[in-house]
Design an enzyme around this catalytic site. Structure first.
Site, mmCIF file in Angstrom:
data_model
loop_
_atom_site.group_PDB
_atom_site.id
_atom_site.type_symbol
_atom_site.label_atom_id
_atom_site.label_comp_id
_atom_site.label_asym_id
_atom_site.label_seq_id
_atom_site.Cartn_x
_atom_site.Cartn_y
_atom_site.Cartn_z
ATOM 1 N N HIS A 165 44.850 39.414 28.696
ATOM 2 C CA HIS A 165 45.033 38.762 29.995
ATOM 3 C C HIS A 165 44.478 37.342 30.012
ATOM 4 C CE1 HIS A 165 45.657 42.877 32.200
ATOM 5 N NE2 HIS A 165 46.675 42.507 31.451
ATOM 6 N N CYS A 181 48.159 11.457 34.806
ATOM 7 C CA CYS A 181 49.147 12.532 35.016
ATOM 8 C C CYS A 181 48.965 13.169 36.408
ATOM 9 C CB CYS A 181 49.011 13.558 33.891
ATOM 10 S SG CYS A 181 49.903 15.075 34.155
HETATM 11 P P1 OAD Z 1 40.450 48.832 36.929
HETATM 12 O O1 OAD Z 1 39.481 48.374 37.960
HETATM 13 O O2 OAD Z 1 41.834 49.124 37.371
HETATM 14 O O3 OAD Z 1 39.898 50.149 36.217
HETATM 15 C C1 OAD Z 1 38.593 50.217 35.729
HETATM 16 C C2 OAD Z 1 38.347 51.631 35.225
HETATM 17 O O4 OAD Z 1 37.075 51.631 34.604
HETATM 18 C C3 OAD Z 1 38.317 52.695 36.316
HETATM 19 O O5 OAD Z 1 39.174 53.770 35.955
HETATM 20 C C4 OAD Z 1 36.849 53.160 36.367
HETATM 21 O O6 OAD Z 1 36.728 54.568 36.550
HETATM 22 C C5 OAD Z 1 36.360 52.785 34.987
HETATM 23 N N1 OAD Z 1 34.930 52.412 34.941
HETATM 24 C C6 OAD Z 1 34.203 51.707 35.827
HETATM 25 N N2 OAD Z 1 32.961 51.517 35.387
HETATM 26 C C7 OAD Z 1 32.871 52.136 34.182
HETATM 27 C C8 OAD Z 1 31.848 52.290 33.200
HETATM 28 N N3 OAD Z 1 30.633 51.778 33.374
HETATM 29 N N4 OAD Z 1 32.145 52.958 32.061
HETATM 30 C C9 OAD Z 1 33.375 53.503 31.862
HETATM 31 N N5 OAD Z 1 34.383 53.392 32.753
HETATM 32 C C10 OAD Z 1 34.151 52.705 33.884
HETATM 33 O O7 OAD Z 1 40.426 47.732 35.760
HETATM 34 P P2 OAD Z 1 41.515 47.471 34.593
HETATM 35 O O8 OAD Z 1 42.140 48.733 34.171
HETATM 36 O O9 OAD Z 1 40.841 46.638 33.582
HETATM 37 O O10 OAD Z 1 44.105 41.676 35.518
HETATM 38 O O11 OAD Z 1 42.570 46.597 35.355
HETATM 39 C C11 OAD Z 1 43.634 46.026 34.629
HETATM 40 C C12 OAD Z 1 43.945 44.643 35.128
HETATM 41 O O12 OAD Z 1 44.154 44.692 36.542
HETATM 42 C C13 OAD Z 1 42.816 43.637 34.982
HETATM 43 O O13 OAD Z 1 42.775 43.057 33.703
HETATM 44 C C14 OAD Z 1 43.124 42.599 36.014
HETATM 45 C C15 OAD Z 1 43.675 43.458 37.122
HETATM 46 O O14 OAD Z 1 44.713 42.906 37.830
HETATM 47 C C16 OAD Z 1 43.803 40.336 35.550
HETATM 48 O O15 OAD Z 1 42.816 39.894 36.085
HETATM 49 C C17 OAD Z 1 44.797 39.457 34.885
#
Ligand code: OAD
Length: 249
Positions: free
Chosen positions: A122, A160
């Site tokens: 990302h 620019c």
């Molecule tokens: P999410 O916030 O959707 O998911 C985070 C996951 O991590 C959840 O399922 C939590 O249960 C888990 N979690 C939280 N704390 C934890 C810990 N300490 N140990 C293990 N698991 C834990 O985040 P992403 O899946 O990364 O895009 O979201 C994907 C994308 O959505 C991001 O990269 C972002 C967003 O839009 C951009 O910013 C470009």
């Protein structure tokens, strides 16, 4: 937990090449909130997602930047540190495993922890580029003005002045390094998924793709359940940094 820990260590031990896929949950124990848990960046206010889209940036670049900076403020400060989970992955490499880390995170913590093969799916919050001439600027320049602009001077002596676009992948932008991720999966013995809800495309297709690769083992460490848990050989619902401390004894 003891049985799970034993199985985890066994699977790590028997793998030579490991593809790691991480999400925001990897960094919550470093003090950075995730997106979809309670208190997460999108959970707090869904309209934020719309503003973080390519479409919004193209229509309202001047409005985009203050919103972007407010949302990702903490990631721009650089004051947070890798946690035991990031350090565990970097350590695997030092112990001779071939580890490639594909992260959805833009916080730079895998690099800071010492992982040497990190692919930021990302993009990066550290830089922004001019949509016209491509000149790239670092955080100092991005943070100088509320709306950062290109200050390159052309042959006619004119600046620019175009509004820069962040190198973070916005909704509607193409995800980076995806081909490399597939190549890596094909060459790996183990896929380790950590801290991602697997709700965002195209990353959410990875477990099914990986499931179709013969001989590839799959493990997940995630606090909450995901829709793809059933495709993994081992799922550990635990906090990653706590878990890493546990296995390091
Ligand atoms: P999410 O916030 O959707 O998911 C985070 C996951 O991590 C959840 O399922 C939590 O249960 C888990 N979690 C939280 N704390 C934890 C810990 N300490 N140990 C293990 N698991 C834990 O985040 P992403 O899946 O990364 O895009 O979201 C994907 C994308 O959505 C991001 O990269 C972002 C967003 O839009 C951009 O910013 C470009």
């Amino acid at each position: 937990m003891q049985g799970e820990t034993g199985k985890f260590l066994e699977m790590i031990e028997s793998a030579r090449r490991i593809t790691v896929l991480t999400g925001a949950g990897m960094s919550t124990e470093s003090g950075i909130p995730d997106f979809r848990s309670a208190g997460g960046i999108w959970t707090e206010d869904m309209s934020r997602m719309e503003a973080m889209s390519l479409d919004y940036f193209e229509r309202f670049p001047k409005l985009f930047w203050p919103k972007f900076k407010e949302l990702f403020q903490i990631k721009m400060t650089g004051s947070f540190q890798p946690n035991a989970g990031h350090l565990y992955l970097a350590d695997l490499e030092r112990k001779g495993k071939e580890v490639r880390v594909f992260t959805q995170n833009i916080d730079g913590l895998h690099n800071k922890a010492g992982s040497r093969h990190v692919y930021e799916l990302h993009g990066s919050i550290q830089t922004a580029a001019c949509p016209k001439c491509g000149t790239r600027y670092g955080l100092d320049h991005i943070l100088q003005a509320e709306v950062p602009r290109c200050c390159r001077v052309n042959e006619k002596g004119r600046e620019c002045g175009l509004i820069l676009k962040t190198d973070v992948v916005l909704f509607g932008d193409a995800v980076q390094h995806f081909d490399t991720l597939f190549e890596s999966l094909d060459q790996s013995d183990l896929l380790l998924v950590i801290g991602t809800s697997l709700e965002v495309a195209p990353v959410r297709f990875i477990p099914e793709e990986a499931h179709a690769i013969p001989g590839l083992k799959k493990m997940m460490i995630n606090l909450d359940e995901t829709p793809y848990d059933h495709l993994f050989d081992l799922v550990i619902h635990h906090k990653i940094a706590e878990f890493a401390k546990l296995i390091n004894g």
